[in-house]
Design a protein around this motif. Structure first.
Motif, PDB file in Angstrom:
ATOM      1  N   THR A   1     -15.550  -5.870   3.299  1.00  0.00           N
ATOM      2  CA  THR A   1     -16.002  -4.162   3.618  1.00  0.00           C
ATOM      3  C   THR A   1     -16.496  -4.276   5.180  1.00  0.00           C
ATOM      4  OG1 THR A   1     -18.176  -4.535   3.128  1.00  0.00           O
ATOM      5  CG2 THR A   1     -16.784  -3.589   1.572  1.00  0.00           C
ATOM      6  N   THR A   2     -15.916  -3.305   5.973  1.00  0.00           N
ATOM      7  CA  THR A   2     -16.289  -3.109   7.271  1.00  0.00           C
ATOM      8  C   THR A   2     -16.640  -1.319   7.396  1.00  0.00           C
ATOM      9  OG1 THR A   2     -14.035  -2.579   7.990  1.00  0.00           O
ATOM     10  CG2 THR A   2     -14.863  -5.049   8.278  1.00  0.00           C
ATOM     11  N   ASP A   3     -17.796  -1.385   6.663  1.00  0.00           N
ATOM     12  CA  ASP A   3     -18.270  -0.243   6.373  1.00  0.00           C
ATOM     13  C   ASP A   3     -17.976   0.886   7.381  1.00  0.00           C
ATOM     14  OD1 ASP A   3     -19.779   2.200   5.144  1.00  0.00           O
ATOM     15  OD2 ASP A   3     -21.632   1.136   5.251  1.00  0.00           O
ATOM     16  N   PRO A   4     -17.216   2.084   7.092  1.00  0.00           N
ATOM     17  CA  PRO A   4     -16.805   2.459   5.678  1.00  0.00           C
ATOM     18  C   PRO A   4     -15.457   2.005   5.164  1.00  0.00           C
ATOM     19  CG  PRO A   4     -16.376   4.178   7.066  1.00  0.00           C
ATOM     20  CD  PRO A   4     -16.917   3.092   7.982  1.00  0.00           C
ATOM     21  N   SER A   5     -14.760   1.266   5.900  1.00  0.00           N
ATOM     22  CA  SER A   5     -13.422   0.768   5.382  1.00  0.00           C
ATOM     23  C   SER A   5     -13.493  -0.364   4.698  1.00  0.00           C
ATOM     24  CB  SER A   5     -12.343   0.839   6.424  1.00  0.00           C
ATOM     25  OG  SER A   5     -12.238   2.143   7.128  1.00  0.00           O
ATOM     26  N   TYR A   6     -12.649  -0.917   4.256  1.00  0.00           N
ATOM     27  CA  TYR A   6     -12.449  -2.312   3.302  1.00  0.00           C
ATOM     28  C   TYR A   6     -10.989  -2.605   3.301  1.00  0.00           C
ATOM     29  CZ  TYR A   6     -11.766   0.860  -0.677  1.00  0.00           C
ATOM     30  OH  TYR A   6     -11.255   1.699  -1.824  1.00  0.00           O
ATOM     31  N   THR A   7     -11.035  -4.159   3.005  1.00  0.00           N
ATOM     32  CA  THR A   7      -9.524  -4.618   2.958  1.00  0.00           C
ATOM     33  C   THR A   7      -9.641  -5.628   1.583  1.00  0.00           C
ATOM     34  OG1 THR A   7      -9.287  -4.814   5.449  1.00  0.00           O
ATOM     35  CG2 THR A   7      -7.940  -6.175   3.842  1.00  0.00           C
ATOM     36  N   ILE A   8      -8.278  -5.507   1.004  1.00  0.00           N
ATOM     37  CA  ILE A   8      -8.386  -6.420  -0.115  1.00  0.00           C
ATOM     38  C   ILE A   8      -6.839  -7.319  -0.037  1.00  0.00           C
ATOM     39  CG2 ILE A   8      -8.588  -6.713  -2.606  1.00  0.00           C
ATOM     40  CD1 ILE A   8      -9.575  -3.839  -2.951  1.00  0.00           C
ATOM     41  N   GLU A   9      -7.176  -8.593  -0.166  1.00  0.00           N
ATOM     42  CA  GLU A   9      -5.861  -9.385  -0.255  1.00  0.00           C
ATOM     43  C   GLU A   9      -5.898  -9.969  -1.841  1.00  0.00           C
ATOM     44  OE1 GLU A   9      -5.015 -11.700   3.675  1.00  0.00           O
ATOM     45  OE2 GLU A   9      -7.079 -11.780   3.255  1.00  0.00           O
ATOM     46  N   TYR A  10      -4.948  -9.816  -2.513  1.00  0.00           N
ATOM     47  CA  TYR A  10      -4.475 -10.180  -3.840  1.00  0.00           C
ATOM     48  C   TYR A  10      -3.424 -11.494  -3.604  1.00  0.00           C
ATOM     49  CZ  TYR A  10      -6.076  -5.406  -4.915  1.00  0.00           C
ATOM     50  OH  TYR A  10      -6.801  -4.097  -4.936  1.00  0.00           O
ATOM     51  N   PHE A  11      -3.610 -12.357  -4.568  1.00  0.00           N
ATOM     52  CA  PHE A  11      -2.510 -13.277  -4.965  1.00  0.00           C
ATOM     53  C   PHE A  11      -2.394 -13.378  -6.503  1.00  0.00           C
ATOM     54  CE2 PHE A  11      -0.950 -17.474  -6.555  1.00  0.00           C
ATOM     55  CZ  PHE A  11       0.411 -17.528  -5.972  1.00  0.00           C
ATOM     56  N   ILE A  12      -1.034 -12.853  -6.899  1.00  0.00           N
ATOM     57  CA  ILE A  12      -0.892 -12.779  -8.587  1.00  0.00           C
ATOM     58  C   ILE A  12       0.539 -13.910  -8.900  1.00  0.00           C
ATOM     59  CG2 ILE A  12      -0.100 -11.263 -10.239  1.00  0.00           C
ATOM     60  CD1 ILE A  12      -1.297  -9.587  -7.279  1.00  0.00           C
ATOM     61  N   PRO A  13       0.148 -14.999  -9.605  1.00  0.00           N
ATOM     62  CA  PRO A  13       1.254 -15.605  -9.989  1.00  0.00           C
ATOM     63  C   PRO A  13       2.327 -15.238 -10.488  1.00  0.00           C
ATOM     64  CG  PRO A  13      -1.240 -16.759 -10.203  1.00  0.00           C
ATOM     65  CD  PRO A  13      -1.272 -15.240  -9.884  1.00  0.00           C
ATOM     66  N   PHE A  14       3.379 -15.532 -10.470  1.00  0.00           N
ATOM     67  CA  PHE A  14       4.472 -15.118 -11.189  1.00  0.00           C
ATOM     68  C   PHE A  14       4.116 -15.568 -12.673  1.00  0.00           C
ATOM     69  CE2 PHE A  14       7.204 -15.438  -7.341  1.00  0.00           C
ATOM     70  CZ  PHE A  14       7.569 -14.009  -7.237  1.00  0.00           C
ATOM     71  N   SER A  15       3.557 -16.579 -13.085  1.00  0.00           N
ATOM     72  CA  SER A  15       3.211 -16.874 -14.460  1.00  0.00           C
ATOM     73  C   SER A  15       2.454 -15.974 -15.085  1.00  0.00           C
ATOM     74  CB  SER A  15       2.619 -18.086 -14.545  1.00  0.00           C
ATOM     75  OG  SER A  15       1.327 -18.403 -13.872  1.00  0.00           O
ATOM     76  N   THR A  16       1.601 -15.186 -14.238  1.00  0.00           N
ATOM     77  CA  THR A  16       0.810 -13.866 -14.806  1.00  0.00           C
ATOM     78  C   THR A  16       1.602 -12.784 -15.219  1.00  0.00           C
ATOM     79  OG1 THR A  16      -1.019 -14.654 -13.617  1.00  0.00           O
ATOM     80  CG2 THR A  16      -0.708 -12.207 -14.335  1.00  0.00           C
ATOM     81  N   LEU A  17       2.953 -12.579 -14.500  1.00  0.00           N
ATOM     82  CA  LEU A  17       3.800 -11.311 -14.552  1.00  0.00           C
ATOM     83  C   LEU A  17       4.887 -11.685 -15.668  1.00  0.00           C
ATOM     84  CD1 LEU A  17       4.047 -10.540 -10.721  1.00  0.00           C
ATOM     85  CD2 LEU A  17       2.552  -9.437 -12.559  1.00  0.00           C
ATOM     86  N   VAL A  18       4.477 -11.563 -16.750  1.00  0.00           N
ATOM     87  CA  VAL A  18       5.220 -11.822 -17.974  1.00  0.00           C
ATOM     88  C   VAL A  18       5.725 -10.289 -18.525  1.00  0.00           C
ATOM     89  CG1 VAL A  18       5.456 -12.928 -20.345  1.00  0.00           C
ATOM     90  CG2 VAL A  18       4.256 -13.973 -18.170  1.00  0.00           C
ATOM     91  N   ASP A  19       6.933 -10.304 -18.913  1.00  0.00           N
ATOM     92  CA  ASP A  19       7.477  -8.931 -19.477  1.00  0.00           C
ATOM     93  C   ASP A  19       7.124  -8.851 -20.988  1.00  0.00           C
ATOM     94  OD1 ASP A  19       9.260 -10.209 -20.940  1.00  0.00           O
ATOM     95  OD2 ASP A  19      11.047  -9.749 -19.690  1.00  0.00           O
ATOM     96  N   LYS A  20       7.316  -7.775 -21.670  1.00  0.00           N
ATOM     97  CA  LYS A  20       6.934  -7.625 -23.036  1.00  0.00           C
ATOM     98  C   LYS A  20       7.603  -8.560 -23.807  1.00  0.00           C
ATOM     99  CE  LYS A  20      10.354  -3.556 -23.313  1.00  0.00           C
ATOM    100  NZ  LYS A  20      10.183  -2.115 -23.328  1.00  0.00           N
ATOM    101  N   SER A  21       8.862  -9.116 -23.431  1.00  0.00           N
ATOM    102  CA  SER A  21       9.525 -10.411 -24.241  1.00  0.00           C
ATOM    103  C   SER A  21       8.908 -11.575 -23.967  1.00  0.00           C
ATOM    104  CB  SER A  21      10.863  -9.938 -24.272  1.00  0.00           C
ATOM    105  OG  SER A  21      11.346  -8.849 -24.577  1.00  0.00           O
TER     106      SER A  21
END
Length: 578
Positions: free
Chosen positions: A157-177
């Motif tokens: 946060t840099t009040d009042p704004s803020y920044t978020i960085e995400y890292f999502i592994p491909f192994s997390t992104l699994v489809d319904k099958s």
């Protein structure tokens, strides 16, 4: 061969359906990856900026020029969200309300390639939809790298704004099958900014979005109107082309015996060698991720393995013959961790603002503190898509519950919003609502068993199976334990072989419980010559004593603090807290 024609056709239909949605391209990362610290590194200059500039319908957020960017590497996807806020109102600094009603950014993925119009969202687990929405806390607001179970993020946060960085592994992104998202896939994506300018009631939350303004509902429940993202310059992935499955034996003739599956994958340098195992009938065995097959039921079972790399390759099936199995109630129960022996990781739910306290695991039972509402659905405790019932055969649904005062509650087997919240089972048991898999029951102040028969006559290919308790029709504290769903046929087998009707129903007294600082546990039994055993939650027998004149005195001074099971010869079981 891969099913490219089917996937392409489905993709074209999905793409046409989403032609009016905004589109983005995530840049391939060819430089050093960004440091996850909430600072916007120079490497982000290589990524395209996309404005988060639409108001969620009926809302008037006061954030300024906010945006997101995306990049990816072979390991996963990086997302940057910058929020130009005018007043920062984080949840941790307030005294009331739900965390999702305060300032935060929410990132959504739908990785069901070719089926991005399924009417579902992350609220239904196991369906290829994901939400990443960390709240702003005192601990993470300075850019500290935070490791969650399935992703990493840094928020500053840099009040009042803020920044978020995400890292999502491909192994997390699994489809319904259960297939890992391919780099060549087009996927649904959206960003919400929750904006709140003052503490107070939840109505002060307003939202900016990239794509879904709420025409079909929130992304949490329905991502049909999310935007579309593709990955630029995807890698030349090497797909699995052939799988050979070899069992260490083709028979299992001891109770809960195991065999090991080994696999040969062609080509040997396939990018993703992770496999998923399937069995028919599914309830005959369990199969670990490493290919260990554990027998549960007698009969022949067919097993095969599938690639998870998006190549859609199956092995030839192998057949295992199983004999000499002794079915137990835990093995027959479709509900995962229905006895709450460990924690609530296989359970979930939703509590509306000011409808009560979030459900907690307490001494091996679930504790739900509710506030009365006009409808029962404001407080939900449920398990979703972790059990799979066989259509059109009778089941026995059973649980134990009690409350701090006599009051009403509801339980049901209910599909998702996409399928009209259909109660997909039929029941004639007392308390049923219109003959469907929904029952109203009266909670007592003493632990009470509730039992209903149900036949799932309306399960379809799109049904998301869910069992839930709806508790907000009254206030007070509700306790839930020993939830089971067992086929009628299995209850008959268990009744013959193990005396199911005796399991967990024979009454015996034990004291003190919790043991506290006491060294001796006293167990009073009806029989004068009965073995009383103490088991750890992991199933190891840690103590045993034979009763004398109807009482077994067991030395528990060496037992560590925790939850244990006290079991008699006839299978009767109660929980002990040390």
């Amino acid at each position: 061969m891969r099913k490219t024609f089917t996937i392409l056709a489905a993709f074209l239909v999905g793409a046409f359906s989403f032609a009016q949605q905004p589109e983005a391209v995530f840049t391939r990362l060819t430089d050093t990856a960004p440091v996850l610290d909430g600072e916007i590194d120079a490497v982000w200059d290589n990524a395209t900026k996309y404005d988060i500039d639409k108001d969620y319908t009926g809302e008037t957020p006061t954030v300024g020029a906010s945006y997101f960017k995306g990049m990816y590497a072979d390991s996963g996807i990086f997302v940057l969200v910058y929020v130009d806020d005018d007043v920062l109102v984080p949840w941790y600094a307030q005294t009331g309300g739900d965390e999702w009603t305060y300032d935060k950014a929410e990132v959504y993925f739908d990785v069901n390639e070719g089926d991005l119009a399924d009417g579902q969202g992350p609220s239904t687990g196991g369906t290829g939809h994901y939400q990443f929405a960390p709240s702003i806390t005192e601990e993470n607001a300075n850019g500290t790298l935070t490791e969650e179970s399935n992703y990493r993020y840094a928020l500053k946060t840099t009040d009042p704004s803020y920044t978020i960085e995400y890292f999502i592994p491909f192994s997390t992104l699994v489809d319904k099958s259960s297939f890992v998202m391919a780099q060549t896939a087009e996927f649904g994506f959206d960003v919400y900014i929750a904006d709140r300018d003052a503490a107070g009631d939840a109505g002060s939350r307003q939202r900016k979005v990239w794509a879904n303004i709420g025409t079909v509902g929130e992304n949490w429940g329905n991502m049909n109107d999310a935007g579309l993202v593709t990955l630029a310059d995807p890698s030349d992935l090497i797909y699995v082309d052939e799988i050979t499955l070899t069992p260490s034996a083709t028979t299992i003739d001891v109770n809960n015996g195991t065999i090991q599956l080994t696999t040969d994958i062609v080509p040997g340098n396939a990018t993703n060698k992770e496999l998923k195992y399937y069995a028919d009938p599914a309830n005959a065995v369990t199969i670990s991720k490493t290919g260990v097959v554990k027998a549960i039921r007698d009969g022949e079972v067919t097993i095969y393995a599938s690639s998870t790399d998006g190549g859609y390759i199956d092995s030839d099936p192998v057949t295992i013959t199983i004999t000499n199995q002794i079915l137990t109630a835990d093995e027959a129960n479709l509900i995962v961790n229905g006895n709450f022996d460990t924690d609530l990781s296989s359970w979930g739910g939703w509590v509306d603002a000011e409808s009560g306290e979030t459900y907690v695991w307490e001494d091996g039972v679930v504790k739900c503190v509710t506030v009365a509402k006009a409808e029962n659905w404001h407080y939900q405790f449920n398990q979703t898509n972790m059990f799979h019932a066989t259509p059109d055969i009778p089941y026995v649904y059973k649980f134990k519950a009690w409350a701090t005062k006599v009051r009403m509650a509801t339980t049901d087997f209910e599909d998702t919003e996409a399928n009209g919240y259909n109660r997909y089972g039929a029941s004639s048991s007392d308390g049923n609502v219109e003959g469907r898999s929904e029952w109203q029951f009266e909670l007592q102040t003493e632990p009470t068993w509730y039992e209903y028969e149900v036949t799932f006559d309306q399960i379809t290919e799109t049904t998301v199976e869910k069992v839930q308790f709806l508790l907000s029709i009254d206030d007070g504290t509700v306790y839930i334990d020993s939830v089971s769903l067992i086929s009628k046929a299995d209850t008959e087998i268990l009744g013959v072989e193990t005396g199911l009707k005796k399991v967990n129903t024979t009454k015996f007294n034990m004291y003190p419980n919790p043991v506290g600082h006491a060294d001796i546990l006293n167990v009073e039994v009806a029989g004068k010559d009965t073995n009383v055993s103490v088991y750890s939650i992991s199933g190891h027998k840690v103590a045993e004593k034979r009763s004398v004149n109807g009482v077994a005195k067991i030395d528990v001074s060496e037992l560590s603090k925790g939850l244990y099971l006290i079991r008699l010869d006839d299978g009767s079981t109660q929980k002990l807290v040390r």
